[in-house]
Design an enzyme around this catalytic site. Structure first.
Site, PDB file in Angstrom:
ATOM      1  N   ASN A   9       0.879  -1.176   0.000  1.00  0.00           N
ATOM      2  CA  ASN A   9       0.000   0.000   0.000  1.00  0.00           C
ATOM      3  C   ASN A   9       0.912   1.220   0.000  1.00  0.00           C
ATOM      4  O   ASN A   9       1.488   1.558   1.029  1.00  0.00           O
ATOM      5  CB  ASN A   9      -0.902  -0.025   1.239  1.00  0.00           C
ATOM      6  N   LYS A  11       0.132   4.228  -0.250  1.00  0.00           N
ATOM      7  CA  LYS A  11      -0.490   5.434   0.339  1.00  0.00           C
ATOM      8  C   LYS A  11      -0.234   6.619  -0.594  1.00  0.00           C
ATOM      9  O   LYS A  11      -0.250   6.442  -1.809  1.00  0.00           O
ATOM     10  CB  LYS A  11       0.033   5.640   1.768  1.00  0.00           C
ATOM     11  N   HIS A  94      -9.544   1.356   4.586  1.00  0.00           N
ATOM     12  CA  HIS A  94      -8.287   1.501   5.338  1.00  0.00           C
ATOM     13  C   HIS A  94      -8.530   2.428   6.529  1.00  0.00           C
ATOM     14  O   HIS A  94      -9.301   3.377   6.445  1.00  0.00           O
ATOM     15  CB  HIS A  94      -7.191   2.063   4.430  1.00  0.00           C
ATOM     16  N   GLU A  96      -6.875   4.737   7.705  1.00  0.00           N
ATOM     17  CA  GLU A  96      -6.620   6.161   7.435  1.00  0.00           C
ATOM     18  C   GLU A  96      -7.819   6.801   6.752  1.00  0.00           C
ATOM     19  O   GLU A  96      -8.132   7.967   6.996  1.00  0.00           O
ATOM     20  CB  GLU A  96      -5.337   6.312   6.597  1.00  0.00           C
ATOM     21  N   GLU A 166      -5.527  -4.974  10.353  1.00  0.00           N
ATOM     22  CA  GLU A 166      -4.499  -3.975  10.625  1.00  0.00           C
ATOM     23  C   GLU A 166      -4.809  -3.242  11.931  1.00  0.00           C
ATOM     24  O   GLU A 166      -5.612  -2.311  11.939  1.00  0.00           O
ATOM     25  CB  GLU A 166      -4.446  -2.938   9.493  1.00  0.00           C
ATOM     26  N   GLY A 172       2.562   2.111  10.825  1.00  0.00           N
ATOM     27  CA  GLY A 172       3.563   3.183  10.715  1.00  0.00           C
ATOM     28  C   GLY A 172       4.284   3.494  12.015  1.00  0.00           C
ATOM     29  O   GLY A 172       4.979   4.493  12.121  1.00  0.00           O
ATOM     30  N   SER A 212       3.356  -2.330  10.292  1.00  0.00           N
ATOM     31  CA  SER A 212       4.802  -2.420  10.508  1.00  0.00           C
ATOM     32  C   SER A 212       5.387  -3.782  10.119  1.00  0.00           C
ATOM     33  O   SER A 212       6.310  -4.269  10.765  1.00  0.00           O
ATOM     34  CB  SER A 212       5.151  -2.051  11.958  1.00  0.00           C
TER      35      SER A 212
HETATM   36  P1  13P Z   1       3.014   0.232   7.652  1.00  0.00           P
HETATM   37  O1  13P Z   1       3.459  -1.049   7.016  1.00  0.00           O
HETATM   38  O2  13P Z   1       3.781   1.435   7.169  1.00  0.00           O
HETATM   39  O3  13P Z   1       2.891   0.127   9.124  1.00  0.00           O
HETATM   40  O4  13P Z   1       1.520   0.502   7.107  1.00  0.00           O
HETATM   41  C1  13P Z   1       0.575  -0.501   7.229  1.00  0.00           C
HETATM   42  C2  13P Z   1      -0.619  -0.120   6.432  1.00  0.00           C
HETATM   43  O5  13P Z   1      -1.345   0.784   6.777  1.00  0.00           O
HETATM   44  C3  13P Z   1      -0.854  -0.848   5.189  1.00  0.00           C
HETATM   45  O6  13P Z   1      -2.127  -0.578   4.698  1.00  0.00           O
END
Ligand code: 13P
Length: 250
Positions: A9, A11, A94, A96, A166, A172, A212
């Site tokens: 992803n 982002k 997601h 976010e 997740e 992150g 992560s």
């Molecule tokens: P990270 O791997 O940067 O923690 O992000 C996870 C994520 O949100 C994947 O959709």
């Protein structure tokens, strides 16, 4: 047997040039027998990526879609438009998007239906916040989000869904669930899918862990029978790291 799926992803990262350069780097390397490898990129890079992955086994995903086919929805992109480009997957719900763009369980469900209507496969994200985890609500939150997202699907559709568990506090942050804990929650999500759609469907649904995930911890997660891959943010941005993630899912 479920085919493991590694999805990057990206982002809100990478220009078109950066996206195509990435594919040139990972071509032939992030293509491992028995592992599905998907890059979920910003809309702007999708046409170039779809060109770049031709003649490879790599797949391309979007990170969102609107549930309507078209209409007065400034700034939105429909499933019909994504399918027209040749997109395979779409991330839906997601954390976010839930946190910053007011995505609700109801919207997530509409988007999942829209994905199937247009022949896209949804990667549905679920997961608890730190506060919810500390209050002992992890499984409740995942149950509610999963059941809401899959509501009204046929058994045939439900079996094709990819769920990404997740935990929000692991995204992150460099903190991960332990593999045991992730497998426990993922096992529970599978149980709930079984309760709604039956064991045969639940046995086919692929459930990823995300939060992560890095080349140095992917194997711990993949050793768990219930964990069918990973949805990866930060560690999917560097070609060498992405290749190691795909290799780690073998
Ligand atoms: P990270 O791997 O940067 O923690 O992000 C996870 C994520 O949100 C994947 O959709």
């Amino acid at each position: 047997m479920r085919t493991p799926i590694i999805a990057g992803n990206w982002k809100m990262f990478k220009t078109v040039g950066e996206a195509t350069a990435f594919i040139q780097e990972v071509k032939g390397k992030a293509e491992v027998d028995g592992v599905e490898s998907v890059i979920c990129a910003p809309y702007t890079s999708l046409p170039a990526l779809i060109q770049a992955v031709k003649d490879t086994t790599l797949k391309v995903g979007a990170q969102n879609l609107h549930w309507e086919d078209g209409g007065a929805f400034t700034g939105e992109i429909s499933g019909a438009m994504l399918k027209d480009l040749g997109v395979d997957y779409v991330i839906i719900g997601h954390s976010e998007r839930r946190a910053y763009f007011a995505e609700t369980d109801e919207n997530v469900n509409k988007k999942v239906h829209a994905a199937f209507k247009h022949g896209l496969l949804p990667i549905v994200c679920v997961g608890e916040s730190l506060e919810e985890r500390e209050a002992g609500k992890t499984k409740d939150v995942c149950r509610v989000q999963t059941e809401a997202a899959l509501q009204g699907l046929s058994a045939e559709q439900a079996a094709q869904v990819v769920v990404a568990y997740e935990p929000i506090w692991a995204i992150g942050t460099g903190k991960t669930s332990t593999a045991e804990d992730a497998a426990d929650v993922i096992g529970y999500i599978r149980e709930r899918i079984s309760a709604v759609f039956g064991g045969e469907v639940a046995g086919k649904v692929r459930i990823q862990y995300g939060g992560s995930v890095k080349p140095n911890n992917i194997r711990e997660f993949m050793q768990k029978e219930d964990i069918d891959g990973a949805l990866v943010g930060g560690a999917s941005l560097e070609p060498a790291s992405y290749v190691q993630l795909v290799e780690g899912a073998r």
